[in-house]
Scaffold this active site. Structure first.
Site, PDB file in Angstrom:
ATOM      1  N   ARG A  26     -28.214   0.238  20.866  1.00  0.00           N
ATOM      2  CA  ARG A  26     -28.459   1.598  20.355  1.00  0.00           C
ATOM      3  C   ARG A  26     -27.172   2.408  20.209  1.00  0.00           C
ATOM      4  O   ARG A  26     -27.182   3.632  20.232  1.00  0.00           O
ATOM      5  CB  ARG A  26     -29.468   2.346  21.235  1.00  0.00           C
ATOM      6  CG  ARG A  26     -30.838   1.682  21.285  1.00  0.00           C
ATOM      7  CD  ARG A  26     -31.872   2.574  21.977  1.00  0.00           C
ATOM      8  NE  ARG A  26     -33.192   1.967  21.942  1.00  0.00           N
ATOM      9  CZ  ARG A  26     -33.682   1.177  22.893  1.00  0.00           C
ATOM     10  NH1 ARG A  26     -32.939   0.909  23.955  1.00  0.00           N
ATOM     11  NH2 ARG A  26     -34.880   0.675  22.798  1.00  0.00           N
ATOM     12  N   LYS A  47     -20.060   7.090   7.638  1.00  0.00           N
ATOM     13  CA  LYS A  47     -21.114   6.429   6.878  1.00  0.00           C
ATOM     14  C   LYS A  47     -20.964   4.915   7.017  1.00  0.00           C
ATOM     15  O   LYS A  47     -19.916   4.360   6.697  1.00  0.00           O
ATOM     16  CB  LYS A  47     -21.041   6.805   5.398  1.00  0.00           C
ATOM     17  CG  LYS A  47     -21.615   8.170   5.064  1.00  0.00           C
ATOM     18  CD  LYS A  47     -21.645   8.349   3.548  1.00  0.00           C
ATOM     19  CE  LYS A  47     -22.284   9.655   3.150  1.00  0.00           C
ATOM     20  NZ  LYS A  47     -22.342   9.793   1.666  1.00  0.00           N
ATOM     21  N   GLU A  94     -10.775   6.541  -6.101  1.00  0.00           N
ATOM     22  CA  GLU A  94     -11.202   7.520  -5.089  1.00  0.00           C
ATOM     23  C   GLU A  94     -10.107   8.547  -4.813  1.00  0.00           C
ATOM     24  O   GLU A  94     -10.398   9.698  -4.495  1.00  0.00           O
ATOM     25  CB  GLU A  94     -11.595   6.799  -3.794  1.00  0.00           C
ATOM     26  CG  GLU A  94     -12.928   6.078  -3.856  1.00  0.00           C
ATOM     27  CD  GLU A  94     -14.134   7.007  -3.720  1.00  0.00           C
ATOM     28  OE1 GLU A  94     -13.952   8.228  -3.577  1.00  0.00           O
ATOM     29  OE2 GLU A  94     -15.261   6.489  -3.763  1.00  0.00           O
ATOM     30  N   LYS A 134     -11.146  14.880   2.825  1.00  0.00           N
ATOM     31  CA  LYS A 134     -12.451  14.409   3.279  1.00  0.00           C
ATOM     32  C   LYS A 134     -12.790  14.979   4.651  1.00  0.00           C
ATOM     33  O   LYS A 134     -13.945  15.352   4.910  1.00  0.00           O
ATOM     34  CB  LYS A 134     -12.481  12.880   3.311  1.00  0.00           C
ATOM     35  CG  LYS A 134     -13.860  12.349   3.665  1.00  0.00           C
ATOM     36  CD  LYS A 134     -14.022  10.869   3.400  1.00  0.00           C
ATOM     37  CE  LYS A 134     -15.469  10.453   3.633  1.00  0.00           C
ATOM     38  NZ  LYS A 134     -15.691   9.009   3.372  1.00  0.00           N
ATOM     39  N   GLU A 173     -24.387  15.214   5.392  1.00  0.00           N
ATOM     40  CA  GLU A 173     -24.649  15.343   3.963  1.00  0.00           C
ATOM     41  C   GLU A 173     -25.874  16.208   3.669  1.00  0.00           C
ATOM     42  O   GLU A 173     -26.723  15.873   2.843  1.00  0.00           O
ATOM     43  CB  GLU A 173     -24.807  13.964   3.320  1.00  0.00           C
ATOM     44  CG  GLU A 173     -24.474  13.951   1.840  1.00  0.00           C
ATOM     45  CD  GLU A 173     -24.384  12.553   1.262  1.00  0.00           C
ATOM     46  OE1 GLU A 173     -24.707  12.405   0.097  1.00  0.00           O
ATOM     47  OE2 GLU A 173     -23.969  11.629   1.981  1.00  0.00           O
ATOM     48  N   ARG A 221     -21.127  18.083   1.956  1.00  0.00           N
ATOM     49  CA  ARG A 221     -20.675  16.697   1.895  1.00  0.00           C
ATOM     50  C   ARG A 221     -21.165  15.981   0.633  1.00  0.00           C
ATOM     51  O   ARG A 221     -20.576  14.983   0.217  1.00  0.00           O
ATOM     52  CB  ARG A 221     -21.111  15.926   3.148  1.00  0.00           C
ATOM     53  CG  ARG A 221     -20.496  14.533   3.213  1.00  0.00           C
ATOM     54  CD  ARG A 221     -20.634  13.867   4.558  1.00  0.00           C
ATOM     55  NE  ARG A 221     -20.011  12.543   4.548  1.00  0.00           N
ATOM     56  CZ  ARG A 221     -19.858  11.774   5.606  1.00  0.00           C
ATOM     57  NH1 ARG A 221     -20.272  12.197   6.792  1.00  0.00           N
ATOM     58  NH2 ARG A 221     -19.284  10.590   5.499  1.00  0.00           N
ATOM     59  N   ASN A 239     -19.680  12.887  -3.362  1.00  0.00           N
ATOM     60  CA  ASN A 239     -20.304  11.928  -4.268  1.00  0.00           C
ATOM     61  C   ASN A 239     -19.886  12.149  -5.718  1.00  0.00           C
ATOM     62  O   ASN A 239     -20.465  11.529  -6.623  1.00  0.00           O
ATOM     63  CB  ASN A 239     -21.837  12.020  -4.155  1.00  0.00           C
ATOM     64  CG  ASN A 239     -22.353  11.513  -2.818  1.00  0.00           C
ATOM     65  OD1 ASN A 239     -21.908  10.489  -2.323  1.00  0.00           O
ATOM     66  ND2 ASN A 239     -23.277  12.247  -2.226  1.00  0.00           N
ATOM     67  N   HIS A 265     -20.034   9.361  -8.244  1.00  0.00           N
ATOM     68  CA  HIS A 265     -20.752   8.243  -7.651  1.00  0.00           C
ATOM     69  C   HIS A 265     -22.136   8.011  -8.241  1.00  0.00           C
ATOM     70  O   HIS A 265     -22.626   6.877  -8.218  1.00  0.00           O
ATOM     71  CB  HIS A 265     -20.873   8.443  -6.136  1.00  0.00           C
ATOM     72  CG  HIS A 265     -19.613   8.150  -5.387  1.00  0.00           C
ATOM     73  ND1 HIS A 265     -18.456   8.869  -5.576  1.00  0.00           N
ATOM     74  CD2 HIS A 265     -19.325   7.214  -4.445  1.00  0.00           C
ATOM     75  CE1 HIS A 265     -17.508   8.391  -4.776  1.00  0.00           C
ATOM     76  NE2 HIS A 265     -18.014   7.390  -4.087  1.00  0.00           N
ATOM     77  N   HIS A 317     -22.295   4.458  -9.186  1.00  0.00           N
ATOM     78  CA  HIS A 317     -23.093   3.463  -8.473  1.00  0.00           C
ATOM     79  C   HIS A 317     -24.018   2.721  -9.429  1.00  0.00           C
ATOM     80  O   HIS A 317     -24.280   1.524  -9.253  1.00  0.00           O
ATOM     81  CB  HIS A 317     -23.909   4.131  -7.368  1.00  0.00           C
ATOM     82  CG  HIS A 317     -23.152   4.310  -6.087  1.00  0.00           C
ATOM     83  ND1 HIS A 317     -23.640   5.043  -5.031  1.00  0.00           N
ATOM     84  CD2 HIS A 317     -21.942   3.852  -5.694  1.00  0.00           C
ATOM     85  CE1 HIS A 317     -22.756   5.029  -4.038  1.00  0.00           C
ATOM     86  NE2 HIS A 317     -21.724   4.311  -4.418  1.00  0.00           N
ATOM     87  N   HIS A 363     -15.466  -0.822  -6.787  1.00  0.00           N
ATOM     88  CA  HIS A 363     -16.071   0.482  -6.528  1.00  0.00           C
ATOM     89  C   HIS A 363     -15.233   1.622  -7.106  1.00  0.00           C
ATOM     90  O   HIS A 363     -15.768   2.542  -7.730  1.00  0.00           O
ATOM     91  CB  HIS A 363     -16.238   0.682  -5.019  1.00  0.00           C
ATOM     92  CG  HIS A 363     -16.761   2.032  -4.643  1.00  0.00           C
ATOM     93  ND1 HIS A 363     -18.069   2.405  -4.840  1.00  0.00           N
ATOM     94  CD2 HIS A 363     -16.142   3.121  -4.099  1.00  0.00           C
ATOM     95  CE1 HIS A 363     -18.243   3.659  -4.429  1.00  0.00           C
ATOM     96  NE2 HIS A 363     -17.086   4.101  -3.967  1.00  0.00           N
TER      97      HIS A 363
END
Length: 377
Positions: free
Chosen positions: A126, A148, A190, A232, A242, A246, A250, A253, A257, A269
């Site tokens: 956990r 993330k 990026e 960032k 997010e 945040r 994106n 993206h 994506h 990417h």
């Protein structure tokens, strides 16, 4: 800043505060950094088949010198292996190595490794600590910072994951010497995105002096990587999970994506983000959300790096993958639009409006010419 070749960027999210160390040759200090930030008695290095021969022994030696009992897990390189089946093997490996909640995972590699190792650390017992050691430019400026971690599902990228902040990040820019020029160039997508988001001067500098051109010593790369991390960091500190701000990270993206998945991940990417951002800028310009100068500055900066500024993929296929994006909310989706260089906004659009944006911005003309203002396809 400990010396002229190293920069330390503090991150202070609600769930964890940690430092990002950027510099030359600092991979040899990963044992000391891990000891100070995470403690524990066992360290398990998770890496992939391309990176382990380059840096595995060096990291293992540093960790052992810091007093850790070290084990290493290696999985096959490639985005196609960023799946639950690979994750299961890593979790079994952590259990076999008898790591406890006091111990630590070291994520050694690019973005795929950072996601896989970070997610394994988040799930095992956990949650145990993880130190990110990114070896690609993309991972240094983006995925290693912010917490993330995820794996891909058949329906899309990063659909299964958590927010799990590292205990430290160790970004050694000398590792960039061993990646291919193609991968390095891809990662600059990026970097340009962050400049559009928050730093007009960086965008102008990148356009005039492409990051993959001559005259970029490690010291300058260190400063650029640190600046990207600071951009960032400021966003993540304010919105760790997010809920609002945040989402601006994106930028590029949503369409990107879709392009990435539609290409079956044949395109990197960063290249997909570059194309996605240019497509969104063109569509936003037609809609009157930004001025032609903003669109043109974004396209020029991406083109200067040798990055794609458009896509010839079928709009239906791109859109289908976009509708499986995790940013979808029922029959609508939040998109990030460049208002001007240094300022963006989040807009909620219907799926029909999203499809219109794909048609307006993607596959505009031979040679990737921008759509003239006011003209729609």
């Amino acid at each position: 800043m400990s010396n002229k070749n190293e920069v330390t960027v503090p991150v202070n999210t609600p769930s964890r505060a940690y430092d990002v160390h950027v510099g030359r040759g600092i991979l040899d200090s990963i044992g000391k950094i891990t000891r100070a930030s995470a403690g524990g008695s066992r360290a398990c290095v998770i890496t992939e088949t391309n990176v382990r021969p380059l840096y595995g022994a060096r990291v293992e030696s540093s960790l052992a010198a810091a007093g850790y009992e070290v084990s290493t897990l290696t999985f096959p390189a490639g985005e196609q292996n960023k799946r639950l089946s690979t994750l299961e093997g890593l979790l079994e490996g952590l259990a076999e190595a008898a790591l406890t909640r006091d111990d630590v995972v070291i994520a050694l590699g690019g973005g795929v490794t950072g996601d896989m190792a970070g997610l394994a650390a988040a799930m095992y017992l956990r949650g145990i600590q993880v130190v990110q050691a990114p070896t690609s430019l993309l991972a240094m400026v983006d995925s290693s910072v912010g917490g993330k971690v995820a794996v891909d599902l058949a329906h899309g990228k990063n659909l299964c994951g958590f927010f799990w902040q590292p205990s430290a990040v160790v970004a050694d820019v000398e590792c960039l010497h061993t990646i291919s020029p193609e991968l390095y160039t891809d990662s600059i997508g990026e970097v340009v995105k962050h400049a559009v988001l928050a730093d007009p001067q960086m965008l102008a500098d990148l356009t005039d002096h492409p990051m993959n051109g001559a005259g970029y010593p490690d010291e300058l790369v260190t400063r650029i990587v640190a600046k990207n991390i600071q951009i960032k960091r400021d966003v993540v500190n304010a919105d760790e999970k997010e809920r609002g701000l945040r989402q601006t990270l994106n930028l590029g993206h949503t369409i990107g994506h879709g392009i990435e998945a539609a290409s079956d991940f044949a395109l990197g990417h960063g290249s997909c983000v570059a194309a996605g951002l240019c497509c969104m800028a063109r569509a936003a310009c037609v809609k009157g959300w930004c001025k032609p100068g903003t669109r043109d500055a974004i396209v020029a900066a991406m083109a200067a790096q040798g990055l794609p500024t458009d896509t010839a993929l079928a709009h239906d296929v791109i859109f289908d993958y976009m509708t499986h994006d995790k940013k979808r909310h029922g029959d609508s989706m939040n998109i990030v639009v460049p208002d001007e260089i240094g300022r963006v906004s989040v807009r909620k659009v219907t799926l029909a409006e999203l499809r219109e944006l794909v048609d307006l911005g993607c596959g505009c003309a031979a040679g990737n010419e921008p759509i003239p203002e006011g003209e729609a396809r």
